[in-house]
Design a protein around this motif. Structure first.
Motif, PDB file in Angstrom:
ATOM      1  N   SER A 187       1.083  -1.534  -0.040  1.00 57.33           N
ATOM      2  CA  SER A 187       0.175  -0.142  -0.102  1.00 57.33           C
ATOM      3  C   SER A 187       1.232   1.566  -0.405  1.00 57.33           C
ATOM      4  CB  SER A 187      -1.230   0.019   1.565  1.00 57.33           C
ATOM      5  OG  SER A 187      -0.457  -0.025   2.499  1.00 57.33           O
ATOM      6  N   GLU A 188       2.238   1.248   0.651  1.00 51.64           N
ATOM      7  CA  GLU A 188       3.274   2.438   0.361  1.00 51.64           C
ATOM      8  C   GLU A 188       3.696   2.755  -0.558  1.00 51.64           C
ATOM      9  OE1 GLU A 188       5.666  -0.982   2.115  1.00 51.64           O
ATOM     10  OE2 GLU A 188       3.344  -0.489   2.556  1.00 51.64           O
ATOM     11  N   LEU A 189       3.789   1.778  -1.841  1.00 52.25           N
ATOM     12  CA  LEU A 189       3.902   1.943  -2.957  1.00 52.25           C
ATOM     13  C   LEU A 189       2.860   2.792  -3.973  1.00 52.25           C
ATOM     14  CD1 LEU A 189       6.244  -1.202  -3.131  1.00 52.25           C
ATOM     15  CD2 LEU A 189       7.055   1.818  -2.471  1.00 52.25           C
ATOM     16  N   GLU A 190       1.876   2.308  -3.920  1.00 53.14           N
ATOM     17  CA  GLU A 190       0.558   2.553  -4.491  1.00 53.14           C
ATOM     18  C   GLU A 190       0.523   3.996  -4.405  1.00 53.14           C
ATOM     19  OE1 GLU A 190      -2.466  -1.182  -4.873  1.00 53.14           O
ATOM     20  OE2 GLU A 190      -2.395   0.536  -2.662  1.00 53.14           O
ATOM     21  N   HIS A 191       0.471   4.661  -4.011  1.00 54.02           N
ATOM     22  CA  HIS A 191       0.653   6.512  -3.646  1.00 54.02           C
ATOM     23  C   HIS A 191      -0.677   6.641  -3.938  1.00 54.02           C
ATOM     24  CE1 HIS A 191       4.418   6.824  -3.562  1.00 54.02           C
ATOM     25  NE2 HIS A 191       4.505   5.996  -4.454  1.00 54.02           N
ATOM     26  N   GLY A 192      -2.003   6.068  -3.533  1.00 55.95           N
ATOM     27  CA  GLY A 192      -3.625   6.052  -3.165  1.00 55.95           C
ATOM     28  C   GLY A 192      -4.003   5.848  -4.606  1.00 55.95           C
ATOM     29  N   ALA A 193      -3.041   4.708  -5.796  1.00 54.95           N
ATOM     30  CA  ALA A 193      -3.678   4.750  -6.295  1.00 54.95           C
ATOM     31  C   ALA A 193      -4.381   3.214  -6.300  1.00 54.95           C
ATOM     32  CB  ALA A 193      -2.563   4.368  -8.056  1.00 54.95           C
ATOM     33  N   THR A 194      -5.016   2.384  -7.974  1.00 57.28           N
ATOM     34  CA  THR A 194      -6.236   1.399  -7.037  1.00 57.28           C
ATOM     35  C   THR A 194      -5.562   0.315  -8.354  1.00 57.28           C
ATOM     36  OG1 THR A 194      -7.830   2.370  -6.235  1.00 57.28           O
ATOM     37  CG2 THR A 194      -8.089  -0.030  -6.880  1.00 57.28           C
ATOM     38  N   TRP A 195      -5.140  -0.902  -7.844  1.00 50.60           N
ATOM     39  CA  TRP A 195      -4.853  -1.988  -8.487  1.00 50.60           C
ATOM     40  C   TRP A 195      -6.539  -2.549  -9.104  1.00 50.60           C
ATOM     41  CZ3 TRP A 195      -5.389  -7.554  -6.807  1.00 50.60           C
ATOM     42  CH2 TRP A 195      -4.065  -8.591  -8.054  1.00 50.60           C
ATOM     43  N   VAL A 196      -5.987  -3.056 -10.738  1.00 43.74           N
ATOM     44  CA  VAL A 196      -6.575  -3.409 -11.196  1.00 43.74           C
ATOM     45  C   VAL A 196      -6.558  -5.051 -11.815  1.00 43.74           C
ATOM     46  CG1 VAL A 196      -8.824  -3.346 -13.285  1.00 43.74           C
ATOM     47  CG2 VAL A 196      -8.466  -1.156 -11.643  1.00 43.74           C
ATOM     48  N   GLU A 197      -6.959  -5.904 -11.625  1.00 39.45           N
ATOM     49  CA  GLU A 197      -5.947  -7.005 -11.446  1.00 39.45           C
ATOM     50  C   GLU A 197      -6.110  -7.487 -13.371  1.00 39.45           C
ATOM     51  OE1 GLU A 197      -5.651 -11.902 -10.565  1.00 39.45           O
ATOM     52  OE2 GLU A 197      -7.107 -10.706 -10.058  1.00 39.45           O
ATOM     53  N   SER A 198      -7.534  -7.302 -14.144  1.00 42.20           N
ATOM     54  CA  SER A 198      -7.238  -6.945 -15.016  1.00 42.20           C
ATOM     55  C   SER A 198      -7.121  -5.938 -16.137  1.00 42.20           C
ATOM     56  CB  SER A 198      -8.849  -7.652 -15.254  1.00 42.20           C
ATOM     57  OG  SER A 198      -8.831  -7.804 -17.281  1.00 42.20           O
ATOM     58  N   LEU A 199      -6.011  -5.570 -17.021  1.00 44.33           N
ATOM     59  CA  LEU A 199      -6.175  -4.556 -17.855  1.00 44.33           C
ATOM     60  C   LEU A 199      -7.662  -4.352 -18.698  1.00 44.33           C
ATOM     61  CD1 LEU A 199      -4.783  -2.611 -18.939  1.00 44.33           C
ATOM     62  CD2 LEU A 199      -3.387  -4.345 -20.878  1.00 44.33           C
ATOM     63  N   GLU A 200      -8.181  -5.495 -19.312  1.00 41.73           N
ATOM     64  CA  GLU A 200      -9.576  -5.588 -20.164  1.00 41.73           C
ATOM     65  C   GLU A 200     -10.484  -4.210 -19.538  1.00 41.73           C
ATOM     66  OE1 GLU A 200      -7.050  -8.123 -19.776  1.00 41.73           O
ATOM     67  OE2 GLU A 200      -6.809  -8.304 -21.333  1.00 41.73           O
ATOM     68  N   ASP A 201     -10.453  -4.692 -18.020  1.00 43.89           N
ATOM     69  CA  ASP A 201     -11.345  -3.946 -16.912  1.00 43.89           C
ATOM     70  C   ASP A 201     -11.026  -2.904 -16.273  1.00 43.89           C
ATOM     71  OD1 ASP A 201     -13.112  -6.052 -16.909  1.00 43.89           O
ATOM     72  OD2 ASP A 201     -12.260  -6.866 -14.049  1.00 43.89           O
ATOM     73  N   MET A 202      -9.274  -2.695 -17.020  1.00 49.85           N
ATOM     74  CA  MET A 202      -9.227  -1.313 -16.503  1.00 49.85           C
ATOM     75  C   MET A 202      -9.298   0.277 -17.143  1.00 49.85           C
ATOM     76  SD  MET A 202      -5.415   0.478 -14.265  1.00 49.85           S
ATOM     77  CE  MET A 202      -4.550   0.380 -16.854  1.00 49.85           C
ATOM     78  N   LEU A 203      -9.233  -0.242 -18.890  1.00 49.94           N
ATOM     79  CA  LEU A 203      -8.753   0.080 -19.686  1.00 49.94           C
ATOM     80  C   LEU A 203     -10.085   1.084 -20.094  1.00 49.94           C
ATOM     81  CD1 LEU A 203      -6.964  -1.872 -22.005  1.00 49.94           C
ATOM     82  CD2 LEU A 203      -6.575   0.287 -21.246  1.00 49.94           C
ATOM     83  N   PRO A 204     -11.714   0.856 -19.797  1.00 48.69           N
ATOM     84  CA  PRO A 204     -13.196   1.774 -20.370  1.00 48.69           C
ATOM     85  C   PRO A 204     -12.963   2.400 -19.060  1.00 48.69           C
ATOM     86  CG  PRO A 204     -13.746  -0.568 -20.198  1.00 48.69           C
ATOM     87  CD  PRO A 204     -11.893  -0.687 -19.607  1.00 48.69           C
ATOM     88  N   ARG A 205     -12.162   2.129 -17.843  1.00 51.32           N
ATOM     89  CA  ARG A 205     -12.620   3.990 -16.673  1.00 51.32           C
ATOM     90  C   ARG A 205     -11.523   4.558 -17.086  1.00 51.32           C
ATOM     91  NH1 ARG A 205     -11.843  -0.933 -11.906  1.00 51.32           N
ATOM     92  NH2 ARG A 205     -12.076   0.861 -10.269  1.00 51.32           N
ATOM     93  N   CYS A 206     -10.432   4.793 -17.713  1.00 51.94           N
ATOM     94  CA  CYS A 206     -10.050   5.605 -18.194  1.00 51.94           C
ATOM     95  C   CYS A 206      -9.915   6.766 -19.337  1.00 51.94           C
ATOM     96  CB  CYS A 206      -8.139   4.788 -17.995  1.00 51.94           C
ATOM     97  SG  CYS A 206      -7.804   3.288 -16.692  1.00 51.94           S
ATOM     98  N   GLN A 207      -9.862   7.836 -18.725  1.00 52.59           N
ATOM     99  CA  GLN A 207      -9.723   8.808 -19.264  1.00 52.59           C
ATOM    100  C   GLN A 207      -8.483   9.328 -20.398  1.00 52.59           C
ATOM    101  OE1 GLN A 207     -11.328   9.997 -16.736  1.00 52.59           O
ATOM    102  NE2 GLN A 207     -13.623   8.979 -17.388  1.00 52.59           N
ATOM    103  N   ILE A 208      -7.279   8.683 -20.148  1.00 51.20           N
ATOM    104  CA  ILE A 208      -5.573   8.760 -20.044  1.00 51.20           C
ATOM    105  C   ILE A 208      -5.493   7.768 -19.545  1.00 51.20           C
ATOM    106  CG2 ILE A 208      -3.792  10.143 -19.398  1.00 51.20           C
ATOM    107  CD1 ILE A 208      -5.803  12.577 -18.045  1.00 51.20           C
ATOM    108  N   ILE A 209      -4.442   6.929 -20.559  1.00 53.33           N
ATOM    109  CA  ILE A 209      -3.659   6.250 -20.332  1.00 53.33           C
ATOM    110  C   ILE A 209      -1.951   6.303 -20.805  1.00 53.33           C
ATOM    111  CG2 ILE A 209      -3.989   5.115 -22.689  1.00 53.33           C
ATOM    112  CD1 ILE A 209      -4.924   3.001 -19.558  1.00 53.33           C
ATOM    113  N   SER A 210      -1.647   5.582 -19.553  1.00 52.59           N
ATOM    114  CA  SER A 210       0.120   5.908 -19.625  1.00 52.59           C
ATOM    115  C   SER A 210       0.832   4.529 -19.576  1.00 52.59           C
ATOM    116  CB  SER A 210       0.562   6.840 -18.612  1.00 52.59           C
ATOM    117  OG  SER A 210       1.508   7.417 -18.482  1.00 52.59           O
TER     118      SER A 210
END
Length: 324
Positions: A187-210
């Protein structure tokens, strides 16, 4: 050359402070006016009986080149964190150590990623082109509008050192940060970010991808039509990692069609000669692979490479060894 100092050759001229240290502490030919290719580097090493090679991507050591490394060489020290240009396993199988320069370029690369995000979202390439043509007219209230990045969702693909540094910076813009990684971080390395195990699940939620992961045979072309189609229409795409991660035909089509509103790239497949179709796109902001290109960072990279050479010469453990 003095027999009391470690003999090195380098494939490129390094920043002033690094060159000054080389002159003080090592035996080396004059810095090359232009980057040396692999064959020229090996010739210098053979002529000087160099014990260490300082290299960058200009002088790749892969395939048959590994067998041609002069027998005097004990260390290949790459002035980079990336290893795409080295066959580490083959080099080490010859009994030659390998080192790189991690950590010291993290902050600069994260800064550049934020530059690319902002430039792509706020249409910097188009605004600059308009001004350079003379500007000459007022813009309408609904003309050439970009995307505000504050309070948007940023997806980070690859949450290593640089991905984590980008997540820290994104918090300053009030962004929601998601990340996809092989495994969840502490958790201390996440800096407030949320892990999404599946890339396919994460992409539709992102207005910006890096992208912030290494290039490899497994990740080659991972950003394809299917990847880009999962993003919301009008998303922003950023790649400050490796050009081989991206299927450029798919990227070009997404930028032309409006599936992507814009893209920010520091890398491409055919460096330093990008696909001309990329350069024709008004909604592409591109820099020439300069993520670490500040005086401070390039100096620290060169110094760390020399620290590894000094450790090798003194039979001490390398500061940043690379294992096969």
């Amino acid at each position: 050359m003095s027999l009391s100092r470690t003999r090195i050759v380098r494939s490129v001229r390094l920043p002033e402070a690094v060159e000054a240290r080389i002159a003080r502490e090592f035996d080396a030919p004059s810095p090359p006016p232009e980057p040396l290719n692999t064959a020229a580097l090996f010739r210098q090493a053979e002529e000087t009986q160099a014990e260490a090679l300082l290299v960058t991507h200009h002088a790749a050591i892969k395939g048959d080149d590994v067998s041609r490394i002069p027998s005097s060489v004990r260390l290949v020290a790459t002035v980079s964190v990336g290893l795409d240009h080295l066959d580490v396993k083959a080099i080490r199988s010859r009994g030659i150590a390998v080192s790189n320069t991690p950590d010291v370029l993290t902050e600069c690369n994260a800064d550049l990623a934020l530059l690319l995000i902002l430039a792509a979202a706020r249409r910097a390439a188009e605004y600059t082109a308009l001004v350079r043509k003379g500007w000459g007219r007022d813009l309408a209230m609904d003309e050439m509008l970009g995307m505000r990045i504050s309070n948007k969702t940023l997806g980070i693909v690859g949450m290593g050192r640089i991905g984590q540094a980008v997540a820290r910076r994104a918090r300053g813009f009030g962004m929601t940060v998601l990340y996809n990684n092989r495994r969840r971080l502490a958790s201390e390395l996440e800096h407030g970010a949320t892990w999404v195990e599946s890339l396919e699940d994460m992409l539709p939620r992102c207005q910006i991808i890096s992208l912030h992961l290494p290039g490899s045979d497994d990740t080659d072309g991972m950003v394809d039509q299917a990847f880009l189609s999962r993003l919301p229409r009008g998303a922003i795409f950023v790649n400050a990692a490796r050009g081989r991660l991206v299927n450029e035909d798919a990227l070009i089509e997404a930028l032309r069609s409006g599936q992507l509103a814009g893209a920010g790239l520091d890398v491409c497949r055919n460096e330093p000669n990008p696909d001309p179709r990329l350069l024709e796109l008004p909604n592409l902001f591109m820099t020439p692979h300069v993520g670490s290109a500040t005086v401070e960072t390039r100096t620290e990279m060169g110094m760390l490479a020399l620290d590894n050479v000094a450790a090798m010469a003194a039979d001490r453990p390398l500061l940043s060894p690379v294992e096969a």
